[in-house]
Design an enzyme around this catalytic site. Structure first.
Site, PDB file in Angstrom:
ATOM      1  N   SER A 144      29.641 -14.454 -40.094  1.00 28.01           N
ATOM      2  CA  SER A 144      30.495 -13.613 -40.925  1.00 28.01           C
ATOM      3  C   SER A 144      31.012 -12.452 -40.092  1.00 28.01           C
ATOM      4  O   SER A 144      30.377 -12.044 -39.112  1.00 28.01           O
ATOM      5  CB  SER A 144      29.699 -13.068 -42.119  1.00 28.01           C
ATOM      6  OG  SER A 144      30.414 -12.043 -42.795  1.00 28.01           O
ATOM      7  N   TYR A 157      22.694  -8.860 -46.139  1.00 29.59           N
ATOM      8  CA  TYR A 157      23.593  -9.933 -45.726  1.00 29.59           C
ATOM      9  C   TYR A 157      24.069  -9.719 -44.296  1.00 29.59           C
ATOM     10  O   TYR A 157      24.072 -10.649 -43.484  1.00 29.59           O
ATOM     11  CB  TYR A 157      24.778 -10.006 -46.686  1.00 29.59           C
ATOM     12  CG  TYR A 157      25.758 -11.106 -46.363  1.00 29.59           C
ATOM     13  CD1 TYR A 157      25.472 -12.430 -46.687  1.00 29.59           C
ATOM     14  CD2 TYR A 157      26.979 -10.819 -45.748  1.00 29.59           C
ATOM     15  CE1 TYR A 157      26.373 -13.443 -46.398  1.00 29.59           C
ATOM     16  CE2 TYR A 157      27.877 -11.832 -45.458  1.00 29.59           C
ATOM     17  CZ  TYR A 157      27.574 -13.135 -45.783  1.00 29.59           C
ATOM     18  OH  TYR A 157      28.466 -14.136 -45.487  1.00 29.59           O
TER      19      TYR A 157
END
Length: 260
Positions: A144, A157
Site C-alpha cells: 500500500s 494498517y
C-alpha cells in the site's frame, strides 16, 4: 508469442475471493494460468473459480487461513502434489483498520499483524521451498502507499504494509540466486466492495457525496480499479518482467508524488 501470457503456469492467489484478489485470479486465468483461488470464505473462492471455469479457464477454490502456518504449508503441499509445481504466489489477503495509536486496541493490532504480516510470512514460508527446489518462481506482495506516506488514522494498517514492503526486499535479496523474483504493488485507494461497505456504514445517506470526496483525494480524480492492479500483477509475473525484482511499485494515481 502473445505478450504477458502465463501459459502452463500454476498460480496461487491468497484472498482471491473478492476485490483485487478476484480480479487478479480472473486476469491470470485469462492469460493462461492454472489458478488456485485461496480465501478464508470458501464460498467466495468457489464463485470466482466457477466464473473462471465458465469462461474456459482453469481454477480451483481453496478454503484457507493465511494466519495459520501449518494449514498453509499443508495446502501448498497439496497444490504442488496435484499440479506438480507452483510458479506464482500473489500475497493479496489482507484486512484494513481505521484508527490512530490511541484508538487502536491491542486486539486490533494483533489481528492486523496476524493477517497482513504473519499471513504474508506464512505464505512465503509455505511456497518458497518449492520454488527454491524448482529453481524458479515469481512472488508479488500486495502492499500500500501507506508504507511510503503518513495516512491519517491508519496506524496499524500502515505498520503492516511497511512490513510487507520490507519482506519483499528481503525475500528478493535472499532468493535471487535461486531464480525467484519478488516484487510488491502499493496501490492507493482502489474501488472495492470494502470501500462501498465502509462508506455505507460510516456515512449512511451520504454515499454518493463521500464516494466523490474520496475519489478526489487522488490527483487523477478517481479511485483505481481492481483490474488495474491485476494488470500490473500480470506484468510482474510474466516473462516480460524477468529483469525486475526487489521493487515496490506505487499504483496510486499520482498520490505519492503529486500530493507532496
Amino acid at each position: 508469442m502473445t505478450p504477458f501470457n502465463l501459459n502452463n503456469k500454476v498460480a496461487l492467489v491468497t484472498g482471491g475471493g473478492s476485490g483485487i484478489g478476484a480480479a487478479i485470479c480472473r486476469r491470470f486465468a485469462h492469460a493462461g494460468a492454472e489458478v488456485y483461488v485461496l480465501d478464508f470464505q470458501l464460498g467466495a473462492a468457489e464463485i470466482v473459480a466457477s466464473q473462471i471455469r465458465e469462461t474456459g479457464g482453469i481454477a480451483v477454490a481453496i478454503q484457507g487461513d493465511v494466519a495459520d502456518q501449518a494449514s498453509m504449508v499443508a495446502k501448498v503441499q497439496a497444490l504442488v502434489t496435484a499440479s506438480g509445481k507452483i510458479d506464482i504466489l500473489v500475497n493479496n489477503a489482507g484486512i484494513a483498520h481505521v484508527g490512530n495509536v490511541e484508538s487502536t486496541t491491542e486486539k486490533d493490532f494483533d489481528r492486523i499483524y496476524a493477517v497482513n504480516v504473519k499471513g504474508v510470512y506464512n505464505s512465503l514460508f509455505a511456497v518458497v521451498p518449492h520454488m527454491k527446489m524448482q529453481g524458479q518462481g515469481v512472488i508479488v506482495n500486495l502492499g500500500s502507499i501507506a508504507s511510503s506516506v503518513g495516512l491519517p488514522d491508519r496506524f496499524a494498517y500502515s505498520m503492516s504494509k511497511g512490513a510487507v514492503e520490507a519482506m519483499t526486499y528481503a525475500t528478493a535479496r535472499d532468493y535471487v540466486q535461486h531464480g525467484i523474483r519478488c516484487n510488491s504493488i502499493a496501490p492507493a485507494r482502489v474501488h472495492t466492495p470494502f470501500v462501498d461497505g465502509f462508506i455505507g456504514k460510516n456515512y449512511p445517506g451520504r454515499e454518493a457525496e463521500m464516494f466523490a470526496l474520496l475519489s478526489k483525494t487522488q490527483p487523477l480524480g478517481r479511485m483505481g480499479s481492481p483490474e488495474e492492479v491485476a494488470n500490473l500483477a500480470l506484468f510482474l509475473c510474466s516473462d516480460e518482467a524477468s529483469f525486475i525484482t526487489g521493487t515496490n511499485y506505487p499504483l496510486d494515481g499520482g498520490f505519492i508524488r503529486l500530493n507532496t
